[in-house]
Design a protein around this motif. Sequence first.
Motif, PDB file in Angstrom:
ATOM      1  N   UNK A   1      11.129  -3.594  -8.230  1.00  0.00           N
ATOM      2  CA  UNK A   1       9.848  -2.785  -7.943  1.00  0.00           C
ATOM      3  C   UNK A   1       8.622  -2.721  -8.978  1.00  0.00           C
TER       4      UNK A   1
ATOM      5  N   UNK B   1      -0.360   3.941  -2.306  1.00  0.00           N
ATOM      6  CA  UNK B   1      -0.643   6.118  -1.626  1.00  0.00           C
ATOM      7  C   UNK B   1      -1.993   6.972  -2.245  1.00  0.00           C
TER       8      UNK B   1
ATOM      9  N   UNK C   1       2.876  -1.145  -0.779  1.00  0.00           N
ATOM     10  CA  UNK C   1       2.043  -0.346  -0.506  1.00  0.00           C
ATOM     11  C   UNK C   1       1.676   1.182  -1.118  1.00  0.00           C
TER      12      UNK C   1
ATOM     13  N   UNK D   1       5.308  -0.511  -9.481  1.00  0.00           N
ATOM     14  CA  UNK D   1       3.995   1.136  -9.450  1.00  0.00           C
ATOM     15  C   UNK D   1       2.706  -0.020 -10.349  1.00  0.00           C
TER      16      UNK D   1
ATOM     17  N   UNK E   1      -2.092   5.045  -6.162  1.00  0.00           N
ATOM     18  CA  UNK E   1      -0.421   4.455  -6.709  1.00  0.00           C
ATOM     19  C   UNK E   1      -0.292   3.425  -5.968  1.00  0.00           C
TER      20      UNK E   1
ATOM     21  N   UNK F   1       2.438   0.835 -14.659  1.00  0.00           N
ATOM     22  CA  UNK F   1       2.182   2.183 -15.028  1.00  0.00           C
ATOM     23  C   UNK F   1       3.143   2.247 -16.128  1.00  0.00           C
TER      24      UNK F   1
ATOM     25  N   UNK G   1       8.306   5.266  -0.995  1.00  0.00           N
ATOM     26  CA  UNK G   1       7.873   6.261  -2.589  1.00  0.00           C
ATOM     27  C   UNK G   1       7.806   6.203  -3.701  1.00  0.00           C
ATOM     28  N   UNK G   2       7.118   6.772  -4.163  1.00  0.00           N
ATOM     29  CA  UNK G   2       6.695   6.140  -5.635  1.00  0.00           C
ATOM     30  C   UNK G   2       8.210   6.172  -6.377  1.00  0.00           C
ATOM     31  N   UNK G   3       8.528   5.877  -7.779  1.00  0.00           N
ATOM     32  CA  UNK G   3       9.902   5.682  -7.960  1.00  0.00           C
ATOM     33  C   UNK G   3       9.706   6.522  -9.155  1.00  0.00           C
ATOM     34  N   UNK G   4      10.608   7.247 -10.093  1.00  0.00           N
ATOM     35  CA  UNK G   4      10.384   8.361 -11.168  1.00  0.00           C
ATOM     36  C   UNK G   4       9.991   7.241 -12.864  1.00  0.00           C
ATOM     37  N   UNK G   5      10.556   6.198 -12.042  1.00  0.00           N
ATOM     38  CA  UNK G   5      10.850   5.208 -13.458  1.00  0.00           C
ATOM     39  C   UNK G   5      12.172   3.893 -12.238  1.00  0.00           C
TER      40      UNK G   5
ATOM     41  N   UNK H   1       2.184   1.143  -4.903  1.00  0.00           N
ATOM     42  CA  UNK H   1       3.864   0.590  -5.149  1.00  0.00           C
ATOM     43  C   UNK H   1       4.434  -0.634  -3.899  1.00  0.00           C
TER      44      UNK H   1
ATOM     45  N   UNK I   1       5.584   2.970 -17.997  1.00  0.00           N
ATOM     46  CA  UNK I   1       7.143   2.701 -17.764  1.00  0.00           C
ATOM     47  C   UNK I   1       7.547   1.365 -17.761  1.00  0.00           C
ATOM     48  N   UNK I   2       6.968   0.778 -16.622  1.00  0.00           N
ATOM     49  CA  UNK I   2       7.017  -0.504 -15.902  1.00  0.00           C
ATOM     50  C   UNK I   2       7.121  -1.546 -16.994  1.00  0.00           C
TER      51      UNK I   2
END
Lengths: 44, 330
Positions: free
Chosen positions: B41, B99, B97, B43, B66, B264, A39-43, B68, B266-267
Amino acid sequence: MRALIAAATGLVLAFALVLTITAMGSPMGKTSPKPLLTTVPAHP
Amino acid sequence: MRRKASLILLALAVFFTALSPLLRWYAFPRLAKIPANQYQDMVLEAKNATLLDYGTMQAKTVPKVTIVQTLKGNVEAAKKIDRTAGRDVVVWDGLSYVQGPDGKMVSSIPERYIFDAHTQDPVHATGEMVDGDPVKRDGIEFKWPFLTQKRDYEYFDAQTRTTNPIHYKGTQNFRGVKVYYFEQTIPWTKVPFPKTMPVKGITPESVAKTGTTRWYTTIRKFWVEPVTGAPVYGEEIHKEELRGGTLLGGRAKVTAFAGDVKMREDYIKHTVALVKSNRTLVLLMVSYLPWGFLSLGLLLLALSLYLEARSRRPGDPAPTEVQEPEPVTA
């Protein structure tokens, strides 16, 4: 002669400290219980 | 008293002076390593990407795809390989992964990457794989070695399962961090279908029977912080096509995915902050402490010599000499 002994003491202590620290290493710890994400983490 | 102090200072001077090169060239290569239990992790997103709709077998533009990516250090596996390899290894179990915009899975590719914890050189052991296929990496993946150099490296491509050069293209500044920019181009190459397909009932074997093949090309870009060897940013201009076979209904090829994949925001911020902090730790061992100890050693040596010289100054009261009695002559 005393100067030579003092210098040798410093050298031996430096080697002893570095060898001890590197021999101790660091613990490997445990595998994280967190899952591989699907799942895509929010942060981060 | 002065003489005793000068001898203690001399011992300390030699201690700190010797510690300087020992720390840099003996301790650092043995202490600096990737922790076996690391978990991270990431993104990545491809905005306005082209994605194949497997229901209609038509490519369409979607707002976002996306990716992940998770890397998890497997400590138990690392311990087993440590014993046979005779060196510190890290075993990363990873999952990429992908998506689609509707949240449905596009692909899910696991891999196991085994490497030397200190040098990041690949280590070959049973279990090394990509999507269940045994592989043999001859280069790095995900992370560069500590103290990265301005040169080309061999980089493993998980899609083609091959190792190819990734070229150093210059030094840049990325958000206040000095980075080395690396780029690798993988030309159009036939690659296997993922074991996990996005549509139930379709398997790589069933697709293979139709004669359709999967092709891939990418331009991979990494901005690597050279002290830690950690990428602070990455991008991929990634294209996949299905070619030939009966699955395409007479068409020669169809785009399966095309997009500019970027980290992304924030990453990026999180990675930059993390790398800056780790950079300080590495610099402490390769620069700050060695130079600090050397300077301290020289200072203490000078102080020791000064005290020694003062203790021998002629102006100081000379020790009382015991005069030997002259022989008496009769």
